[in-house]
Design an enzyme around this catalytic site. Structure first.
Site, short mmCIF file in Angstrom:
data_model
loop_
_atom_site.label_atom_id
_atom_site.label_comp_id
_atom_site.label_asym_id
_atom_site.label_seq_id
_atom_site.Cartn_x
_atom_site.Cartn_y
_atom_site.Cartn_z
N VAL A 75 7.17 7.47 -7.40
CA VAL A 75 7.13 7.95 -6.06
C VAL A 75 7.62 6.87 -5.03
CG1 VAL A 75 4.98 9.54 -6.46
CG2 VAL A 75 4.72 7.20 -5.69
N SER A 153 -8.94 4.90 0.31
CA SER A 153 -9.91 4.38 -0.40
C SER A 153 -10.90 3.55 0.47
CB SER A 153 -9.48 2.99 -1.12
OG SER A 153 -10.16 2.13 -1.82
N TYR A 166 -3.61 -3.45 -0.72
CA TYR A 166 -4.38 -1.95 -0.93
C TYR A 166 -4.88 -1.23 0.11
CZ TYR A 166 -6.93 1.21 -3.83
OH TYR A 166 -7.45 2.14 -4.27
N LYS A 170 -4.03 1.98 2.20
CA LYS A 170 -4.86 3.09 2.13
C LYS A 170 -5.09 3.48 3.56
CE LYS A 170 -5.17 3.92 -2.18
NZ LYS A 170 -4.47 5.28 -2.98
N1 LIG Z 1 -11.06 5.20 -9.26
C1 LIG Z 1 -11.61 4.93 -7.94
O1 LIG Z 1 -12.67 4.49 -7.69
C2 LIG Z 1 -10.59 4.94 -6.60
C3 LIG Z 1 -11.25 4.46 -5.50
C4 LIG Z 1 -10.31 4.52 -4.43
C5 LIG Z 1 -8.89 4.97 -4.31
N2 LIG Z 1 -8.52 5.45 -5.65
C6 LIG Z 1 -7.08 6.02 -5.66
O2 LIG Z 1 -7.21 7.10 -6.42
C7 LIG Z 1 -5.79 7.21 -6.98
C8 LIG Z 1 -5.93 7.48 -8.41
O3 LIG Z 1 -6.64 6.37 -9.10
P1 LIG Z 1 -7.25 6.40 -10.56
O4 LIG Z 1 -8.36 5.56 -10.21
O5 LIG Z 1 -7.14 7.69 -11.13
O6 LIG Z 1 -6.28 5.23 -11.44
P2 LIG Z 1 -5.34 5.55 -12.50
O7 LIG Z 1 -4.72 4.39 -12.72
O8 LIG Z 1 -6.09 6.33 -13.82
O9 LIG Z 1 -4.41 6.77 -11.87
C9 LIG Z 1 -3.39 6.43 -11.24
C10 LIG Z 1 -2.24 6.95 -11.76
O10 LIG Z 1 -0.74 6.90 -10.82
C11 LIG Z 1 0.30 6.57 -11.82
N3 LIG Z 1 1.31 5.66 -10.89
C12 LIG Z 1 1.32 4.53 -10.41
N4 LIG Z 1 2.29 4.11 -9.95
C13 LIG Z 1 2.94 5.34 -10.04
C14 LIG Z 1 4.52 5.45 -9.46
N5 LIG Z 1 4.96 4.75 -8.77
N6 LIG Z 1 5.05 6.83 -9.52
C15 LIG Z 1 4.15 7.69 -10.17
N7 LIG Z 1 2.87 7.53 -10.35
C16 LIG Z 1 2.42 6.31 -10.66
C17 LIG Z 1 -0.06 5.79 -12.85
O11 LIG Z 1 0.60 5.80 -14.13
C18 LIG Z 1 -1.63 6.51 -13.00
O12 LIG Z 1 -1.48 7.43 -13.97
C19 LIG Z 1 -5.11 6.09 -6.64
O13 LIG Z 1 -4.52 6.08 -5.40
C20 LIG Z 1 -6.17 4.82 -6.37
O14 LIG Z 1 -5.79 3.87 -5.60
C21 LIG Z 1 -9.38 5.47 -6.91
#
Ligand SMILES: NC(=O)c1ccc[n+]([C@@H]2O[C@H](COP(=O)([O-])OP(=O)(O)OC[C@H]3O[C@@H](n4cnc5c(N)ncnc54)[C@H](O)[C@@H]3O)[C@@H](O)[C@H]2O)c1
Length: 301
Positions: A75, A153, A166, A170
């Protein structure tokens, strides 16, 4: 109770090869959406890449009787964003829904933050959401329908040690979503933000024992609703964690005003801080017009 269906709808879910994004892609497809499963397939800190993650989720969707195509672009470039949207148009003819979810982490305390870790995080989370959303927005505008969900986030909205890059990225997404909500209103486009907390590879170590209560699937219902035709909500932010869904908002309190004949000083701010900070009677502005309206009420005119 109205049933939420995605029949006839085309969705892009970025970063859908694992974690939260995978659950969104599976649920939208289960409810009838045709889904572009985008994932670069890299590590949590954004290194490397593989087609396997996105392909596996597409296989899961197809095995369950759904319709999906993979996309392996990052992306984080304009070309990547264009290509992700083109994948939707080539495969399914349009795009109705974009769930901006792709993300990486490069946590460092502010004093130790290297610029490459700032760039990498801004490129994926913030600029990546621009690159995917703008070509999709143009199509949605022409079609008179669209749904955006941006993934912010609590680290940005509330703050967290070691996450300046980050957190700033966000909060940038909150601004992006707010303005898309305003610019898309006449074209039937809704835009909202989710702040999830979930046990994924990104958070496993941080959450400890609490992780078992925070399955990614408990975030999915809120995101599914926000992506649906049934969603009349726009310009809002929601917390979603462990099955608890709650609105987060930016409010404007009445504040303090010394009157039209008074020239305010720094001492006035000091003396009236408790009134300035008082939260009673706040409004939640939905544009700068609301703030100007509230100001006009105080200043007159
Ligand atoms: N898990 C949490 O508690 C939490 C909290 C706040 C925000 N988030 C946000 O939720 C979203 C999903 O996170 P998650 O926890 O499922 O983690 P995750 O690492 O399992 O998922 C993130 C996915 O994004 C993909 N990705 C990374 N860079 C990319 C790029 N340049 N192009 C395309 N795909 C790419 C990764 O390969 C991965 O599969 C993220 O934006 C994260 O910052 C998660």
């Amino acid at each position: 109770m109205a049933e939420i269906s995605f029949d006839g709808r085309v969705a892009i879910v970025t970063g859908a090869g694992g974690g939260l994004g995978r659950t969104y892609a599976l649920e939208l497809a289960r409810r009838g959406a045709q889904v572009v499963v985008n994932d670069l397939g890299g590590s949590v800190d954004g290194q490397g890449g593989s087609d396997a993650a996105a392909q596996k989720v597409v296989d899961e969707i197809k095995t369950a009787g759904g319709d999906a195509v993979p996309n392996y672009d990052s992306v984080s470039t304009p070309e990547g964003g264009e290509s992700i949207v083109k994948t939707a148009v080539d495969a399914f003819g349009k795009v109705d829904i974009v769930i901006n979810n792709a993300g990486i982490l490069r946590d460092k305390s502010f004093a130790k933050l290297a610029w490459e870790d700032l760039d990498a995080v801004l490129d994926v989370h913030l600029k990546g959401a621009f690159y995917v959303s703008q070509p999709a927005f143009r199509i949605m505008k022409d079609n008179g329908y669209g749904r955006f969900v941006f993934t912010a986030s609590n680290a940005g909205v509330f703050g967290n040690f070691g996450q300046t890059n980050y957190g700033a990225a966000k909060m940038g997404l909150v601004g992006l979503s707010n303005v898309i909500a305003i610019e898309g209103e006449k074209a039937g486009i809704k835009s909202n933000v989710v702040c999830p907390v979930a046990a994924t590879r990104m958070t496993m170590e941080l959450l400890g024992d609490f992780a078992e209560k925070l399955q990614p699937e408990s975030v999915t219902p809120l995101v599914t609703f926000l992506a649906s035709e049934n969603c009349d909500v726009t310009h809002e932010i929601f917390s979603a964690a462990g099955g608890r869904y709650a609105r987060i908002f930016v409010g404007l309190a009445p504040g303090w005003y010394g009157g039209k004949d008074h020239t305010p000083t720094a001492e006035d701010v000091l003396d009236n801080l408790s009134q300035i900070e008082k939260q009673d009677g706040y409004i939640v502005p939905t544009s700068i017009t609301d703030e100007i309206g509230s100001l006009a009420g105080v200043l007159g005119g």
